[in-house]
Design a protein around this motif. Structure first.
Motif, PDB file in Angstrom:
ATOM      1  N   GLU A 162       0.827  -1.206   0.000  1.00  0.00           N
ATOM      2  CA  GLU A 162       0.000   0.000   0.000  1.00  0.00           C
ATOM      3  C   GLU A 162       0.860   1.254   0.000  1.00  0.00           C
ATOM      4  OE1 GLU A 162      -3.846  -0.240   2.605  1.00  0.00           O
ATOM      5  OE2 GLU A 162      -2.220  -1.245   3.672  1.00  0.00           O
ATOM      6  N   VAL A 163       0.434   2.236  -0.785  1.00  0.00           N
ATOM      7  CA  VAL A 163       1.091   3.544  -0.769  1.00  0.00           C
ATOM      8  C   VAL A 163       0.912   4.155   0.618  1.00  0.00           C
ATOM      9  CG1 VAL A 163       1.082   5.876  -1.733  1.00  0.00           C
ATOM     10  CG2 VAL A 163       0.581   3.942  -3.205  1.00  0.00           C
ATOM     11  N   LYS A 164       1.981   4.685   1.171  1.00  0.00           N
ATOM     12  CA  LYS A 164       1.929   5.391   2.452  1.00  0.00           C
ATOM     13  C   LYS A 164       2.569   6.762   2.263  1.00  0.00           C
ATOM     14  CE  LYS A 164       0.022   2.006   4.607  1.00  0.00           C
ATOM     15  NZ  LYS A 164      -1.365   2.117   5.066  1.00  0.00           N
ATOM     16  N   ASP A 165       1.897   7.801   2.722  1.00  0.00           N
ATOM     17  CA  ASP A 165       2.380   9.171   2.492  1.00  0.00           C
ATOM     18  C   ASP A 165       3.826   9.365   2.922  1.00  0.00           C
ATOM     19  OD1 ASP A 165       0.010   9.966   1.365  1.00  0.00           O
ATOM     20  OD2 ASP A 165      -0.764  10.914   3.185  1.00  0.00           O
ATOM     21  N   GLU A 166       4.197   8.796   4.058  1.00  0.00           N
ATOM     22  CA  GLU A 166       5.559   8.959   4.577  1.00  0.00           C
ATOM     23  C   GLU A 166       6.491   7.826   4.142  1.00  0.00           C
ATOM     24  OE1 GLU A 166       6.707  11.726   6.079  1.00  0.00           O
ATOM     25  OE2 GLU A 166       4.724  12.479   5.544  1.00  0.00           O
ATOM     26  N   GLY A 167       5.991   6.926   3.298  1.00  0.00           N
ATOM     27  CA  GLY A 167       6.790   5.805   2.819  1.00  0.00           C
ATOM     28  C   GLY A 167       6.638   4.553   3.675  1.00  0.00           C
ATOM     29  N   TYR A 168       6.043   4.705   4.835  1.00  0.00           N
ATOM     30  CA  TYR A 168       5.833   3.563   5.733  1.00  0.00           C
ATOM     31  C   TYR A 168       4.726   3.889   6.721  1.00  0.00           C
ATOM     32  CZ  TYR A 168       8.021   6.063   9.584  1.00  0.00           C
ATOM     33  OH  TYR A 168       8.291   6.981  10.563  1.00  0.00           O
ATOM     34  N   GLU A 169       4.221   2.853   7.385  1.00  0.00           N
ATOM     35  CA  GLU A 169       3.269   3.022   8.483  1.00  0.00           C
ATOM     36  C   GLU A 169       3.433   1.843   9.433  1.00  0.00           C
ATOM     37  OE1 GLU A 169      -1.459   3.888   9.361  1.00  0.00           O
ATOM     38  OE2 GLU A 169      -0.828   3.399   7.318  1.00  0.00           O
ATOM     39  N   ILE A 170       3.436   2.127  10.727  1.00  0.00           N
ATOM     40  CA  ILE A 170       3.531   1.091  11.755  1.00  0.00           C
ATOM     41  C   ILE A 170       2.140   0.917  12.355  1.00  0.00           C
ATOM     42  CG2 ILE A 170       4.596   0.425  13.939  1.00  0.00           C
ATOM     43  CD1 ILE A 170       6.988   2.245  13.113  1.00  0.00           C
ATOM     44  N   GLU A 171       1.643  -0.334  12.354  1.00  0.00           N
ATOM     45  CA  GLU A 171       0.287  -0.628  12.822  1.00  0.00           C
ATOM     46  C   GLU A 171       0.297  -1.832  13.760  1.00  0.00           C
ATOM     47  OE1 GLU A 171      -2.745  -0.187   9.433  1.00  0.00           O
ATOM     48  OE2 GLU A 171      -0.859  -0.552   8.377  1.00  0.00           O
ATOM     49  N   HIS A 172      -0.892  -2.185  14.213  1.00  0.00           N
ATOM     50  CA  HIS A 172      -1.126  -3.390  15.015  1.00  0.00           C
ATOM     51  C   HIS A 172      -0.172  -3.455  16.210  1.00  0.00           C
ATOM     52  CE1 HIS A 172      -3.225  -5.527  11.375  1.00  0.00           C
ATOM     53  NE2 HIS A 172      -3.833  -4.406  11.740  1.00  0.00           N
ATOM     54  N   ASP A 173      -0.191  -2.386  16.990  1.00  0.00           N
ATOM     55  CA  ASP A 173       0.628  -2.304  18.212  1.00  0.00           C
ATOM     56  C   ASP A 173       2.109  -2.532  17.921  1.00  0.00           C
ATOM     57  OD1 ASP A 173      -1.605  -1.795  19.886  1.00  0.00           O
ATOM     58  OD2 ASP A 173      -2.031  -3.950  19.971  1.00  0.00           O
ATOM     59  N   GLY A 174       2.571  -2.028  16.784  1.00  0.00           N
ATOM     60  CA  GLY A 174       3.980  -2.139  16.431  1.00  0.00           C
ATOM     61  C   GLY A 174       4.376  -3.486  15.858  1.00  0.00           C
ATOM     62  N   LYS A 175       3.414  -4.378  15.637  1.00  0.00           N
ATOM     63  CA  LYS A 175       3.715  -5.734  15.153  1.00  0.00           C
ATOM     64  C   LYS A 175       3.648  -5.854  13.631  1.00  0.00           C
ATOM     65  CE  LYS A 175       4.455  -7.632  19.105  1.00  0.00           C
ATOM     66  NZ  LYS A 175       5.827  -8.055  19.409  1.00  0.00           N
ATOM     67  N   LEU A 176       3.259  -4.770  12.937  1.00  0.00           N
ATOM     68  CA  LEU A 176       3.152  -4.803  11.482  1.00  0.00           C
ATOM     69  C   LEU A 176       3.654  -3.472  10.921  1.00  0.00           C
ATOM     70  CD1 LEU A 176       0.436  -6.253   9.284  1.00  0.00           C
ATOM     71  CD2 LEU A 176       1.050  -3.880   8.918  1.00  0.00           C
ATOM     72  N   ILE A 177       4.568  -3.551   9.978  1.00  0.00           N
ATOM     73  CA  ILE A 177       5.072  -2.355   9.299  1.00  0.00           C
ATOM     74  C   ILE A 177       4.803  -2.499   7.813  1.00  0.00           C
ATOM     75  CG2 ILE A 177       7.071  -0.908   8.752  1.00  0.00           C
ATOM     76  CD1 ILE A 177       8.436  -1.971  11.282  1.00  0.00           C
ATOM     77  N   THR A 178       4.137  -1.498   7.242  1.00  0.00           N
ATOM     78  CA  THR A 178       4.018  -1.401   5.790  1.00  0.00           C
ATOM     79  C   THR A 178       5.118  -0.467   5.334  1.00  0.00           C
ATOM     80  OG1 THR A 178       1.624  -1.742   5.814  1.00  0.00           O
ATOM     81  CG2 THR A 178       2.563  -0.671   3.857  1.00  0.00           C
ATOM     82  N   PHE A 236       6.777   1.119   1.748  1.00  0.00           N
ATOM     83  CA  PHE A 236       6.476   1.279   0.328  1.00  0.00           C
ATOM     84  C   PHE A 236       7.619   2.030  -0.322  1.00  0.00           C
ATOM     85  CE2 PHE A 236       4.193   2.879  -3.394  1.00  0.00           C
ATOM     86  CZ  PHE A 236       3.476   1.758  -3.767  1.00  0.00           C
ATOM     87  N   SER A 237       8.341   1.368  -1.224  1.00  0.00           N
ATOM     88  CA  SER A 237       9.605   1.920  -1.719  1.00  0.00           C
ATOM     89  C   SER A 237       9.481   2.763  -2.982  1.00  0.00           C
ATOM     90  CB  SER A 237      10.605   0.785  -1.967  1.00  0.00           C
ATOM     91  OG  SER A 237      10.120  -0.093  -2.956  1.00  0.00           O
ATOM     92  N   ALA A 238       8.271   2.964  -3.496  1.00  0.00           N
ATOM     93  CA  ALA A 238       8.100   3.743  -4.731  1.00  0.00           C
ATOM     94  C   ALA A 238       7.633   5.161  -4.404  1.00  0.00           C
ATOM     95  CB  ALA A 238       7.105   3.057  -5.654  1.00  0.00           C
ATOM     96  N   PRO A 239       8.562   6.135  -4.401  1.00  0.00           N
ATOM     97  CA  PRO A 239       8.134   7.511  -4.127  1.00  0.00           C
ATOM     98  C   PRO A 239       7.334   8.074  -5.295  1.00  0.00           C
ATOM     99  CG  PRO A 239      10.429   7.501  -4.775  1.00  0.00           C
ATOM    100  CD  PRO A 239       9.990   6.049  -4.691  1.00  0.00           C
ATOM    101  N   ASN A 240       6.406   8.957  -4.989  1.00  0.00           N
ATOM    102  CA  ASN A 240       5.543   9.577  -5.995  1.00  0.00           C
ATOM    103  C   ASN A 240       4.949   8.519  -6.919  1.00  0.00           C
ATOM    104  OD1 ASN A 240       4.191  11.743  -7.098  1.00  0.00           O
ATOM    105  ND2 ASN A 240       5.765  12.124  -8.625  1.00  0.00           N
ATOM    106  N   TYR A 241       4.292   7.551  -6.292  1.00  0.00           N
ATOM    107  CA  TYR A 241       3.736   6.389  -6.983  1.00  0.00           C
ATOM    108  C   TYR A 241       2.860   6.810  -8.167  1.00  0.00           C
ATOM    109  CZ  TYR A 241       1.362   1.907  -7.567  1.00  0.00           C
ATOM    110  OH  TYR A 241       0.874   0.739  -8.069  1.00  0.00           O
ATOM    111  N   CYS A 242       3.018   6.120  -9.284  1.00  0.00           N
ATOM    112  CA  CYS A 242       2.299   6.401 -10.537  1.00  0.00           C
ATOM    113  C   CYS A 242       2.454   7.853 -10.968  1.00  0.00           C
ATOM    114  CB  CYS A 242       0.816   6.031 -10.424  1.00  0.00           C
ATOM    115  SG  CYS A 242       0.519   4.256 -10.349  1.00  0.00           S
TER     116      CYS A 242
END
Length: 190
Positions: free
Chosen positions: A120-136, A138-144
């Motif tokens: 998933e695209v994340k504005d800051e390039g990443y997002e930490i969720e699920h009480d710190g147990k899951l990190i998204t 995303f390595s494509a800046p300015n997607y599409c």
């Protein structure tokens, strides 16, 4: 997906039809998951519609094929986290949405500490969720060529595998119309 988002068109334009076919075949051999030092589970999409999935179940998937429309391979490629517990329908129409409780149970069942995914695209390039147990991540800046998001990657630092997230911005776009290689159907919406 390769056709819709322009990968196939770009390869055909810059290389040849032979390379389009070669990439399609190679993609069917890429691993579905990787475990770093028996603690960090790395995937493209997300987790599963059922509890109790073990790493051995993932190893048993016949990877040398196109992804099916349902089942473990489909879910590992296309599922997404959700902010509330349990499971729900996917906003993409394939895979599912899963909550922090699903993540926690999967990690416990497999003696793992963290899920890292990228789907998933994340504005800051990443997002930490699920009480710190899951990190998204995303390595494509300015997607599409239009999302304005940062890109990111993670360095896992030993000995404790602490994730060090590095973000970056897009560089100037080459002199090619944005999404020039995308399928015409998709370009109608841009």
């Amino acid at each position: 997906m390769n056709k819709i988002y322009g990968f196939e068109g770009e390869v055909r334009s810059k290389l040849s039809e032979t390379f389009v076919e070669l990439f399609a075949e190679v993609f069917c051999y890429l691993p579905l998951a990787h475990v770093i030092n028996q603690k960090v589970f790395v995937i493209h999409g997300g987790l599963f519609s059922v509890d109790g999935v073990k790493l051995s179940d993932i190893r048993a998937i016949d990877r040398f094929s196109e992804p099916p429309e349902e089942g473990l391979m489909c879910e590992i490629l296309w599922s997404d986290p959700q902010p509330y517990p349990g499971r729900g329908p996917s906003k993409r129409g394939v895979g599912l949405s899963f909550g922090g409780d699903v993540t926690k149970r999967f990690l416990q069942d497999n003696n793992l500490d963290l899920v890292v995914r990228s789907h998933e695209v994340k504005d800051e390039g990443y997002e930490i969720e699920h009480d710190g147990k899951l990190i998204t991540v995303f390595s494509a800046p300015n997607y599409c060529d239009q999302m304005g998001n940062k890109g990111a990657f993670i360095r896992f630092e030993s000995p404790d595998l602490k994730p060090n997230i590095i973000t970056f911005s897009a560089v100037p776009h080459p002199d090619v119309k944005p999404m020039a290689y995308a399928n015409n159907f998709l370009r109608m919406f841009h």
